[in-house]
Scaffold this motif. Structure first.
Motif, PDB file in Angstrom:
ATOM      1  N   VAL A 145     -21.416  66.702  18.461  1.00  0.00           N
ATOM      2  CA  VAL A 145     -22.303  67.422  17.516  1.00  0.00           C
ATOM      3  C   VAL A 145     -22.027  67.252  16.062  1.00  0.00           C
ATOM      4  O   VAL A 145     -22.894  66.969  15.453  1.00  0.00           O
ATOM      5  N   SER A 146     -20.807  67.460  15.715  1.00  0.00           N
ATOM      6  CA  SER A 146     -20.293  67.297  14.145  1.00  0.00           C
ATOM      7  C   SER A 146     -20.498  65.951  13.866  1.00  0.00           C
ATOM      8  O   SER A 146     -21.066  65.745  12.679  1.00  0.00           O
ATOM      9  N   ARG A 147     -20.278  64.775  14.714  1.00  0.00           N
ATOM     10  CA  ARG A 147     -20.477  63.441  14.255  1.00  0.00           C
ATOM     11  C   ARG A 147     -21.994  63.138  14.028  1.00  0.00           C
ATOM     12  O   ARG A 147     -22.336  62.177  13.284  1.00  0.00           O
ATOM     13  N   ALA A 148     -22.603  63.744  14.884  1.00  0.00           N
ATOM     14  CA  ALA A 148     -24.019  63.678  14.892  1.00  0.00           C
ATOM     15  C   ALA A 148     -24.795  64.012  13.328  1.00  0.00           C
ATOM     16  O   ALA A 148     -25.801  63.596  13.051  1.00  0.00           O
ATOM     17  N   LEU A 149     -24.198  65.099  12.814  1.00  0.00           N
ATOM     18  CA  LEU A 149     -24.497  65.732  11.692  1.00  0.00           C
ATOM     19  C   LEU A 149     -24.137  64.860  10.466  1.00  0.00           C
ATOM     20  O   LEU A 149     -24.742  64.943   9.438  1.00  0.00           O
ATOM     21  N   ARG A 150     -23.156  64.149  10.709  1.00  0.00           N
ATOM     22  CA  ARG A 150     -22.612  63.468   9.712  1.00  0.00           C
ATOM     23  C   ARG A 150     -22.807  62.011   9.508  1.00  0.00           C
ATOM     24  O   ARG A 150     -21.937  61.327   8.801  1.00  0.00           O
TER      25      ARG A 150
END
Length: 410
Positions: A169-174
């Protein structure tokens, strides 16, 4: 591997996500792969994604940056993910959506299943009928661009409690925009840095937006304020002007101090955040409320006019069939969005505008003599619906929901 992550990797779950994914045929991301191209080897693509997820080798493709024209004359930046990334995000959404439901309070009307803009309008009108006639119109500055990702992920771990999905999820935001070089320098500045915000229009963004604003919803309702929020757009209905000012003070404090967001400062009628009497009129969700009536806002009407003119512009080079098909979709969409409101005059005027623009198009291509205006029967023959006909058919359908009425709209 946790149960959640294990389920995410399963080809069966990815297939289920594919069935529920929005499949606009011409939609493509930075890698230029279309839905049709991905679907031509669906089994192979899903097997590859499943393999990459299981080995933790899956990486998101850079986003395709797109600038859309706003009615105000500015540009709205969109960041479009690749088809394979949208599939993974949809699979994530199917896994975790139920965990977010308890954070959807009754004051929230956007992005929630079986709840629509019409429900928000009904709530506003109901509160006004109860004497809540002072309206605080709130506008959060660049909400989707300025969501604090670290705060969002901190709350994700604490409240959603699915640690195995945190990294994905964190990588999807970045994910970075991959085509920034295609834009002029001042246009590049419209795209937020990957370290902030959530992609507007992203598969997970509606879920995360409501979750992020939950503390605001909770604080305002706990204080006794009648909040009506749709995504980042909200009004607070109050009994007195003084109460509306109190609502602004609390909203400003919660958004700034707890959520690190900026509420536009309170100002006069030209300000994005203002206090007004219900009877004097205000705009919310593309609708203008005044004197008990609700009709499309002037911005929404002008935007529709501009769209019709653009679609029928002969310089666009589209065939007659392509132009008529696009025109039908635009008119159908607008008619379905506004038919239930007080828009008789607007629909009549816009139907006349549609006839004038299609007549110009036909004259330009020698389908019609100069000075002539296409008739209503000719519009029907061309398959171009009228807004008034759409409204009448939909209202009739509400009274008598028998099969076949929808087919008579056009």
């Amino acid at each position: 591997m946790s149960n959640y992550y294990h389920r995410l990797c399963q080809p069966g779950h990815l297939h289920e996500a594919w069935k529920k994914l929005s499949k606009k045929k011409h939609s493509r991301g930075f890698d230029q792969q279309t839905i049709a191209k991905f679907e031509s080897d669906l089994e192979g693509n899903i097997r590859q994604i499943s393999k990459e997820l299981r080995s933790h080798a899956f990486r998101f493709t850079p986003l395709l940056g797109v600038l859309l024209d706003k009615s105000s004359g500015g540009k709205r930046p969109l960041r479009i993910p690749a088809v394979r990334d949208r599939l993974v995000l949809k699979a994530l959404h199917l896994l975790v959506a139920h965990k977010f439901q308890k954070y959807d309070l009754p004051c929230s009307f956007g992005y929630i299943r079986r709840i629509s803009c019409a429900d928000a309008v009904k709530r506003v009108r109901g509160l006004a009928g109860e004497g809540k006639v002072w309206v605080l119109e709130g506008d959060i500055s660049k909400f989707f661009d300025t969501v604090d990702q670290s705060l969002l992920m901190e709350r994700f771990l604490k409240q959603i409690r699915i640690r195995s999905l945190e990294n994905l999820v964190s990588r999807a935001l970045r994910v970075e925009v991959g085509n920034l070089d295609a834009f002029r320098p001042f246009e590049r500045e419209l795209f937020p840095l990957a370290e902030s915000g959530i992609p507007q229009g992203g598969v997970l963004s509606p879920l995360l937006a409501n979750f992020y604003l939950y503390p605001f919803d909770r604080a305002m309702t706990a204080a006794g304020f009648d909040l009506v929020r749709y995504a980042d757009d909200f009004v607070i209905m109050c009994s007195t002007e003084n109460q509306a000012h109190e609502a602004y003070t609390l909203a400003h404090r919660i958004l700034q101090n707890e959520l690190r967001l900026t509420l536009h400062p309170l100002g006069g009628q030209d300000s994005k955040t203002k206090i007004t009497l219900y009877s004097k009129g205000f705009t919310f969700l593309g609708l203008h409320f005044q004197g008990g009536l609700v009709r499309p806002s002037s911005k929404a009407v002008n935007r529709f006019r501009e769209t019709i003119t653009k679609v029928t512009d002969p310089r666009m080079g589209f065939s007659l069939f392509a132009t008529l098909t696009k025109l039908k979709h635009v008119i159908d969409g607008w008619g379905h969005a506004y038919y239930s409101y007080d828009c008789n005059e607007e629909f009549k005027g816009l139907d006349q505008h549609i006839r004038q623009e299609i007549s110009k198009y036909l004259r330009c291509h020698d389908f019609m003599l100069a000075g002539h205006l296409v008739s209503g029967k000719q519009m029907q023959f061309l398959g171009v619906p009228s807004l008034e006909a759409i409204r009448d058919a939909l209202l009739c359908q509400q009274k008598d929901p028998s099969p076949g009425i929808q087919a008579r709209v056009a």
